[in-house]
Design a protein around this motif. Structure first.
Motif, PDB file in Angstrom:
ATOM      1  N   PHE A 237      -7.509   5.405 -21.579  1.00  0.00           N
ATOM      2  CA  PHE A 237      -6.182   4.828 -21.425  1.00  0.00           C
ATOM      3  C   PHE A 237      -5.818   3.956 -22.634  1.00  0.00           C
ATOM      4  O   PHE A 237      -6.662   3.208 -23.144  1.00  0.00           O
TER       5      PHE A 237
ATOM      6  N   PRO B 246      -4.547   0.858 -24.097  1.00  0.00           N
ATOM      7  CA  PRO B 246      -4.386  -0.516 -23.589  1.00  0.00           C
ATOM      8  C   PRO B 246      -3.039  -1.144 -23.973  1.00  0.00           C
ATOM      9  O   PRO B 246      -2.604  -2.106 -23.321  1.00  0.00           O
TER      10      PRO B 246
ATOM     11  N   ARG C 155      -9.760   8.458  -9.109  1.00  0.00           N
ATOM     12  CA  ARG C 155     -10.822   8.146  -8.133  1.00  0.00           C
ATOM     13  C   ARG C 155     -10.511   8.768  -6.782  1.00  0.00           C
ATOM     14  O   ARG C 155     -11.411   9.287  -6.103  1.00  0.00           O
TER      15      ARG C 155
ATOM     16  N   ASP D  48      -5.772   5.870 -13.107  1.00  0.00           N
ATOM     17  CA  ASP D  48      -7.159   5.600 -12.734  1.00  0.00           C
ATOM     18  C   ASP D  48      -7.340   5.641 -11.213  1.00  0.00           C
ATOM     19  O   ASP D  48      -8.320   6.190 -10.704  1.00  0.00           O
ATOM     20  N   GLU D  49      -6.355   5.088 -10.481  1.00  0.00           N
ATOM     21  CA  GLU D  49      -6.428   5.075  -9.017  1.00  0.00           C
ATOM     22  C   GLU D  49      -6.471   6.499  -8.460  1.00  0.00           C
ATOM     23  O   GLU D  49      -7.305   6.818  -7.606  1.00  0.00           O
ATOM     24  N   TYR D  50      -5.586   7.373  -8.964  1.00  0.00           N
ATOM     25  CA  TYR D  50      -5.546   8.717  -8.420  1.00  0.00           C
ATOM     26  C   TYR D  50      -6.680   9.586  -8.947  1.00  0.00           C
ATOM     27  O   TYR D  50      -7.068  10.572  -8.290  1.00  0.00           O
TER      28      TYR D  50
ATOM     29  N   ASN E 196      -1.620   3.235 -16.614  1.00  0.00           N
ATOM     30  CA  ASN E 196      -3.088   3.270 -16.723  1.00  0.00           C
ATOM     31  C   ASN E 196      -3.736   3.045 -15.358  1.00  0.00           C
ATOM     32  O   ASN E 196      -4.649   3.765 -14.952  1.00  0.00           O
ATOM     33  N   GLN E 197      -3.260   2.025 -14.665  1.00  0.00           N
ATOM     34  CA  GLN E 197      -3.814   1.713 -13.342  1.00  0.00           C
ATOM     35  C   GLN E 197      -3.522   2.837 -12.353  1.00  0.00           C
ATOM     36  O   GLN E 197      -4.384   3.225 -11.550  1.00  0.00           O
ATOM     37  N   LEU E 198      -2.290   3.374 -12.407  1.00  0.00           N
ATOM     38  CA  LEU E 198      -1.908   4.448 -11.489  1.00  0.00           C
ATOM     39  C   LEU E 198      -2.777   5.689 -11.717  1.00  0.00           C
ATOM     40  O   LEU E 198      -3.284   6.302 -10.764  1.00  0.00           O
TER      41      LEU E 198
ATOM     42  N   THR F 179      -3.859   8.419 -21.495  1.00  0.00           N
ATOM     43  CA  THR F 179      -2.466   7.999 -21.680  1.00  0.00           C
ATOM     44  C   THR F 179      -2.286   7.520 -23.129  1.00  0.00           C
ATOM     45  O   THR F 179      -3.226   6.968 -23.722  1.00  0.00           O
TER      46      THR F 179
ATOM     47  N   THR G 151       5.883   0.221 -13.880  1.00  0.00           N
ATOM     48  CA  THR G 151       4.571   0.601 -13.332  1.00  0.00           C
ATOM     49  C   THR G 151       3.550   0.697 -14.450  1.00  0.00           C
ATOM     50  O   THR G 151       3.835   1.220 -15.527  1.00  0.00           O
ATOM     51  N   ASP G 152       2.350   0.187 -14.162  1.00  0.00           N
ATOM     52  CA  ASP G 152       1.219   0.319 -15.089  1.00  0.00           C
ATOM     53  C   ASP G 152       0.636   1.715 -14.911  1.00  0.00           C
ATOM     54  O   ASP G 152      -0.090   1.994 -13.949  1.00  0.00           O
TER      55      ASP G 152
END
Length: 459
Positions: A334, A336, A313, A309-311, A305-307, A382, A302-303
């Motif tokens: 995050f 990179p 928002r 950022d999603e939560y 960073n994306q997870l 992160t 799982t990424d």
């Protein structure tokens, strides 16, 4: 000056009947004063009797119209006095009082020929204008008061309905608890025999039960759609009123084109708002359904960073759905170069959502204290630390004393007021991170300055 002859009486009678009918409907007389309501059904009888008497006896007096008017006004004033405890009725009483006085003065000053002496003409004309403006003004006030009272009545009914529902649910829960307690008491001896076996599976059972409860709590966030739906309902109601006003204006012989254009512009704006908030409700439903799906329990790369950022928002917009006035600064930071980490994405997402929701709650509470120059800020970062990956959730909210930090991960312990927190969120989050992922969850906080939660996971 205005006065009524015998022939006028034929026209005045249905006019009076119409005015009285509108008043009966406006004041809801069939329910409030059924006796008066039945009596007012026959308000036309005195007018008809006066008209027939005048025709049969060939009376020459020109005051019969005024007599009937004064009789009718007297009955209307009597009804309003009987309903004086009802605010719209009091306003109508104030509206009618100057008009009745004016009619009495006109009747007294009127000559036997039905005319007003010239020396009083100008004064009565001025008074008549004032009386009409006064009457119309207080009629609008009474109409507004009735609308407000109706809204309050509907609100009270909804509150009573909710109260009865809660009482019924409480009674049902108490009954179920009593039954369950009795059943557990009867099974105590049987459970003792199975206690040794149950201890080996107890940890797994508690974890499974907590996750099921968390899923139900998360799915409950869908109540946030009530806010955009309320906007849709309110704008729809206002749009219906605008259409009614537009129809009334178009039926007038002297139409106000500028007013019609304004009404159409307001109607268009309302429809745009309905579309906007309807789309917001649909977006919330999609997000909540995705979040409340049952976890597969499998770890997948799982990424993070994306997870995160999603939560971030999701938590922010979830609070914004409840309070449109709330704003905060979001600071994602995050790494990179962070590699994918094998985690149970839905479970870790629940942890992040819980931590971020608490962070926004803390900054909102501090903002409500009215501290000068305070800017609510929530950050998520992160980074790779040796063989572990760290996720940090920090806020500059109210912070926590050390006595609270020592208990923060205990089940059912919460710093929120009654009804706003279950005390399970951080306890479940701690179990997910430590038992479900073999990581650690720690907290650092200073009262009045802010709080930081550190999630550490094996990379």
């Amino acid at each position: 000056m205005a006065h009524y002859s015998n022939s006028d009486l034929f026209l005045v009678t249905p006019l009076v009947y119409g005015v009285v009918g509108a008043m009966r409907k406006f004041l809801d007389l069939p329910r409030r004063l059924p006796g008066w309501n039945r009596a007012l059904n026959w308000i036309w009888v005195p007018g008809a009797a006066l008209f027939l008497a005048a025709q049969a006896l060939d009376l020459k007096t020109t005051t019969l119209g005024d007599v009937y008017w004064l009789l009718s006004l007297g009955m209307i004033m009597a009804v309003l006095l009987a309903l004086r405890d009802y605010r719209p009725a009091r306003s109508l009483l104030l509206a009618m009082a100057p008009f009745v006085v004016y009619k009495l003065v006109e009747y007294v000053l009127e000559t036997p020929e039905g005319k007003i002496p010239k020396q009083y003409d100008a004064a009565l004309d001025t008074t008549q204008g004032f009386v009409i403006i006064w009457l119309i003004t207080f009629i609008f006030i009474a109409r507004s008061q009735k609308k407000q009272l109706e809204k309050e009545r509907v609100l009270r009914e909804e509150e009573e309905k909710a109260k009865r529902l809660i009482e019924a649910q409480n009674a049902q829960l108490e009954h179920l608890v009593a039954e369950r307690t009795a059943a557990l008491t009867n099974q105590a001896e049987e459970l003792r025999a199975a206690l040794t076996e149950l201890k080996t599976t107890q940890a797994q059972l508690i974890q499974s039960e907590k996750m099921a409860s968390l899923g139900e709590l998360t799915a409950g966030i869908a109540h946030e759609i009530q806010n955009p739906l309320n906007f849709v309902n309110n704008f729809a109601e206002v749009s219906a009123e605008l259409v009614t006003e537009l129809e009334e204006e178009r039926e007038k012989p002297d139409r106000d084109l500028e007013l019609e254009a304004d009404l159409l512009a307001d109607l268009k704006q309302n429809l745009q708002k309905i579309h906007q908030h309807g789309g917001r409700a649909a977006s919330i439903v999609r997000g909540m359904l995705e979040h409340s799906r049952q976890s597969s329990g499998e770890r997948v790369p799982t990424d993070l960073n994306q997870l995160a950022d999603e939560y971030l928002r999701l938590a922010y917009h979830g609070l914004r759905a409840k309070d449109k006035t709330f704003n905060a600064t979001l600071k994602p930071d995050f790494d990179p170069s962070l590699p994918p980490v094998e985690v149970i994405a839905q479970d870790l997402g629940r942890v992040l959502l819980n931590l971020l929701t608490n962070a926004f709650y803390a900054v909102k509470k501090r903002q409500e204290q009215g501290e000068p120059g305070y800017a609510p800020t929530v950050s998520v970062s992160t980074k790779r630390v040796g063989s572990d990956v760290e996720i940090r959730v920090r806020d500059n909210g109210t912070g926590m004393p050390e006595s609270v930090q020592a208990k923060i991960f205990q089940p059912f312990f919460t710093t929120k007021p009654t009804g706003e927190g279950t005390g399970l969120g951080l306890s479940l989050s701690y179990d997910i991170v430590t038992q479900g992922h073999g990581g650690t969850l720690a907290v650092e906080s200073r009262e009045g300055e802010g709080t930081e939660f550190i999630i550490s996971l094996p990379a």
